[in-house]
Write an enzyme that holds these catalytic residues in place. Structure first.
Site, PDB file in Angstrom:
ATOM      1  N   HIS A   1       0.869  -1.198   0.000  1.00 60.86           N
ATOM      2  CA  HIS A   1       0.000   0.000   0.000  1.00 60.86           C
ATOM      3  C   HIS A   1       0.897   1.236   0.000  1.00 60.86           C
ATOM      4  CE1 HIS A   1      -3.737   2.234   1.672  1.00 60.86           C
ATOM      5  NE2 HIS A   1      -2.864   3.131   1.243  1.00 60.86           N
TER       6      HIS A   1
ATOM      7  N   HIS B   1       1.543   5.333  -1.737  1.00 55.40           N
ATOM      8  CA  HIS B   1       1.192   6.495  -2.558  1.00 55.40           C
ATOM      9  C   HIS B   1       2.468   7.090  -3.129  1.00 55.40           C
ATOM     10  CE1 HIS B   1      -2.945   6.602  -1.011  1.00 55.40           C
ATOM     11  NE2 HIS B   1      -2.393   6.178   0.108  1.00 55.40           N
ATOM     12  N   LEU B   2       2.544   7.168  -4.450  1.00 53.01           N
ATOM     13  CA  LEU B   2       3.717   7.785  -5.080  1.00 53.01           C
ATOM     14  C   LEU B   2       3.400   9.140  -5.687  1.00 53.01           C
ATOM     15  CD1 LEU B   2       5.550   4.868  -6.956  1.00 53.01           C
ATOM     16  CD2 LEU B   2       6.208   5.970  -4.808  1.00 53.01           C
ATOM     17  N   ARG B   3       2.093   9.511  -5.764  1.00 50.15           N
ATOM     18  CA  ARG B   3       1.699  10.750  -6.456  1.00 50.15           C
ATOM     19  C   ARG B   3       2.181  10.693  -7.911  1.00 50.15           C
ATOM     20  NH1 ARG B   3      -1.434  10.726  -2.222  1.00 50.15           N
ATOM     21  NH2 ARG B   3      -0.620  11.726  -0.362  1.00 50.15           N
TER      22      ARG B   3
ATOM     23  N   HIS C   1     -10.252   1.260   1.613  1.00 50.77           N
ATOM     24  CA  HIS C   1     -10.141   2.243   2.690  1.00 50.77           C
ATOM     25  C   HIS C   1     -11.425   2.062   3.489  1.00 50.77           C
ATOM     26  CE1 HIS C   1      -8.892   6.088   4.610  1.00 50.77           C
ATOM     27  NE2 HIS C   1     -10.154   5.964   5.009  1.00 50.77           N
TER      28      HIS C   1
ATOM     29  N   HIS D   1       2.846  14.503   1.348  1.00 46.43           N
ATOM     30  CA  HIS D   1       2.229  15.824   1.176  1.00 46.43           C
ATOM     31  C   HIS D   1       3.329  16.837   1.462  1.00 46.43           C
ATOM     32  CE1 HIS D   1      -2.017  14.493   1.045  1.00 46.43           C
ATOM     33  NE2 HIS D   1      -1.667  13.597   1.958  1.00 46.43           N
TER      34      HIS D   1
ATOM     35  N   ALA E   1      -4.169  14.741   5.363  1.00 47.68           N
ATOM     36  CA  ALA E   1      -3.957  13.469   6.058  1.00 47.68           C
ATOM     37  C   ALA E   1      -2.898  12.662   5.320  1.00 47.68           C
ATOM     38  CB  ALA E   1      -5.260  12.680   6.096  1.00 47.68           C
TER      39      ALA E   1
ATOM     40  N   LYS F   1      -9.143  -0.522  -6.100  1.00 47.25           N
ATOM     41  CA  LYS F   1      -9.172   0.158  -4.800  1.00 47.25           C
ATOM     42  C   LYS F   1     -10.511   0.831  -4.563  1.00 47.25           C
ATOM     43  CE  LYS F   1      -7.727   1.962  -1.017  1.00 47.25           C
ATOM     44  NZ  LYS F   1      -6.502   2.365  -0.388  1.00 47.25           N
TER      45      LYS F   1
ATOM     46  N   ASN G   1      -5.115   7.140  -6.235  1.00 51.06           N
ATOM     47  CA  ASN G   1      -5.855   8.381  -5.907  1.00 51.06           C
ATOM     48  C   ASN G   1      -5.100   9.626  -6.362  1.00 51.06           C
ATOM     49  OD1 ASN G   1      -3.938   7.939  -3.844  1.00 51.06           O
ATOM     50  ND2 ASN G   1      -5.138   9.039  -2.315  1.00 51.06           N
TER      51      ASN G   1
ATOM     52  N   LEU H   1      -5.193   9.168   7.880  1.00 56.20           N
ATOM     53  CA  LEU H   1      -6.468   8.453   7.955  1.00 56.20           C
ATOM     54  C   LEU H   1      -6.247   6.998   7.601  1.00 56.20           C
ATOM     55  CD1 LEU H   1      -8.781  11.154   6.373  1.00 56.20           C
ATOM     56  CD2 LEU H   1      -8.782  10.379   8.757  1.00 56.20           C
TER      57      LEU H   1
ATOM     58  N   ASP I   1       1.358   2.657   3.544  1.00 58.22           N
ATOM     59  CA  ASP I   1       0.497   3.832   3.344  1.00 58.22           C
ATOM     60  C   ASP I   1       1.320   5.117   3.401  1.00 58.22           C
ATOM     61  OD1 ASP I   1      -1.780   5.289   2.817  1.00 58.22           O
ATOM     62  OD2 ASP I   1      -2.449   5.331   4.898  1.00 58.22           O
TER      63      ASP I   1
ATOM     64  N   HIS J   1      -4.602  -0.588   5.774  1.00 57.19           N
ATOM     65  CA  HIS J   1      -4.221   0.207   6.941  1.00 57.19           C
ATOM     66  C   HIS J   1      -5.199   0.077   8.105  1.00 57.19           C
ATOM     67  CE1 HIS J   1      -7.065   2.951   5.103  1.00 57.19           C
ATOM     68  NE2 HIS J   1      -6.207   3.643   4.380  1.00 57.19           N
TER      69      HIS J   1
HETATM   70  N1  NCD Z   1      -3.645   7.699   4.628  1.00 56.61           N
HETATM   71  C1  NCD Z   1      -3.791   9.007   4.494  1.00 56.61           C
HETATM   72  O1  NCD Z   1      -3.956   9.697   5.507  1.00 56.61           O
HETATM   73  N2  NCD Z   1      -3.757   9.615   3.279  1.00 56.61           N
HETATM   74  C2  NCD Z   1      -3.694   8.974   1.988  1.00 56.61           C
HETATM   75  C3  NCD Z   1      -4.993   8.402   1.557  1.00 56.61           C
HETATM   76  C4  NCD Z   1      -5.378   7.128   2.286  1.00 56.61           C
HETATM   77  O2  NCD Z   1      -4.670   6.116   2.210  1.00 56.61           O
HETATM   78  O3  NCD Z   1      -6.419   7.103   2.952  1.00 56.61           O
HETATM   79  C5  NCD Z   1      -3.228  10.012   0.957  1.00 56.61           C
HETATM   80  O4  NCD Z   1      -3.355   9.743  -0.236  1.00 56.61           O
HETATM   81  O5  NCD Z   1      -2.733  11.070   1.357  1.00 56.61           O
HETATM   82 ZN    ZN Z   2      -3.281   5.100   1.538  1.00 61.31          ZN
HETATM   83 ZN    ZN Z   3      -6.797   5.048   2.968  1.00 61.85          ZN
END
Ligand code: NCD
Ligand code: ZN
Ligand code: ZN
Length: 348
Positions: free
Chosen positions: A13, A15-17, A136, A251, A263, A99, A41, A219, A247, A174
């Site tokens: 899990h 996030h790489l943006r 999620h 940011h 978050a 997802k 996302n 989150l 996760d 998560h």
């Molecule tokens: N976990 C987080 O707080 N943020 C994640 C989104 C997610 O996994 O819910 C994000 O993309 O910033």
């Molecule tokens: Zn996530």
């Molecule tokens: Zn999530």
């Protein structure tokens, strides 16, 4: 020096943006992980196989020469994702999961699902194909307390979904509560969960006592200590249902340290080191390899990584920040703190 050798871990899990942000963060994961499940996302979200293929190419192009890091792509489920998209995803060979973001639950979830029953036909196609649904797992009703949203999701959404699709492969992403850990442990083998390092290491006091610490805000939100203990027990139990999913959610510093902060905790630079800290708290370092490197591939039906990594018990200070997109900085969780375990540098 004490060392710990593990099959190279994967991150189930991540996030790489995209674009410059992705280029700033991807190497932190590639230096540690063999593979990662890449969250869809983005803005706009990755809802089609064609978008996932293009996104995968951008990630591969950003990797350093000689890296064998493999991005495993996902599709973002919407109310209108057609069953045919599942067939295209399977045929592509690059998409390993779909997802679910309940609409409004978290970062970039506005296009998410408003009612899972709209997706029944598409989910039936996933169950048939063995394509996992990653969730999620939080409800979004304004009248449900933020600390209760995961437990209520299990009752109101997840149990009815599994009653409609009993063979669907599901990963509760998560997880943060005793209720989720118990539900997954007792569920059939097609139900699994990822656990983040930050939910294993911290409770809500870390975020809120002595000042509000925005880098701990993610989150699902950190819960009370009882829940952290339940997660630690699940992760170190030897159950094959629990595996590593950081996760890690980058940011920019200014978006976290804000009157309405985003978050997400940025943990990729020291991911395996943070998990080692958590497992050591339970005197369970011998369980780390199964959690980090074996259980995930088993659930996804993939081979384990062919190479090893070595952790040494050699304290080091995590940097205060790293460069991010557009001249901004990104603050890792535990910035500037001393960590007891360090990953030995790979040879590439
Ligand atoms: N976990 C987080 O707080 N943020 C994640 C989104 C997610 O996994 O819910 C994000 O993309 O910033
Ligand atoms: Zn996530
Ligand atoms: Zn999530």
């Amino acid at each position: 020096m004490k060392t710990l050798s593990l099959t190279r871990p994967d991150d189930w899990h991540l996030h790489l943006r995209d674009d410059a942000a992705m280029e700033a963060v991807v190497n932190h994961s590639a230096a540690q992980m063999g593979r990662a499940i890449i969250m869809p996302n983005l803005k706009p979200p990755v809802t089609t196989t064609a978008q996932a293929q293009a996104y995968r190419q951008r990630i591969l192009q950003a990797l350093p020469q000689g890296s064998s890091f493999e991005p495993l792509m996902t599709l973002y489920l919407t109310d209108t994702t057609p069953p045919e998209e599942i067939q295209r995803a399977i045929d592509s060979g690059i998409i390993k999961a779909v997802k679910l973001y309940p609409a409004g639950a978290t970062t970039n979830s506005a296009s998410g699902v408003t009612d899972l029953r709209y997706c029944d036909e598409t989910i039936a196609a996933m169950a048939e194909a063995g394509l996992p649904l990653l969730m999620h797992g939080e409800v979004t009703d304004a009248d449900i307390d933020i600390f209760d949203r995961e437990a209520v999701f299990i009752e109101q959404v997840l149990k009815p979904l599994l009653a409609r699709h009993p063979s669907l492969k599901v990963v509760c992403e998560h997880i943060t509560t005793e209720q989720a850990a118990t539900f997954v442990a007792e569920a059939p083998d097609n139900v699994a969960a990822t656990i983040t390092a930050h939910h294993l290491l911290f409770n809500r006091n870390h975020m809120l006592v002595g000042g509000i610490r925005p880098h701990y805000y993610c989150l699902p939100i950190l819960k009370r200590e009882r829940h952290r203990q339940a997660l630690l027990k699940a992760a170190t139990s030897g159950s094959r249902k629990f595996f590593l999913g950081t996760d890690s959610a980058p940011h920019a510093q200014g978006d976290k340290e804000s009157s309405c902060g985003c978050a997400g905790a940025y943990t990729a630079p020291a991911a395996i080191e943070l998990y080692a800290m958590a497992f050591e708290q339970m005197d369970a370092l011998d369980q780390l390899e199964a959690f980090a490197s074996l259980n995930g591939p088993r659930f996804y039906g993939l081979p384990v990584n062919p190479d090893k990594v070595v952790l040494e018990r050699n304290s080091w200070a995590l940097p205060d920040s790293y460069p991010y997109a557009d001249g901004q900085r990104i603050i890792p969780l535990l910035a500037g703190e001393t960590l007891p375990w360090k990953l030995q540098k790979a040879s590439i």
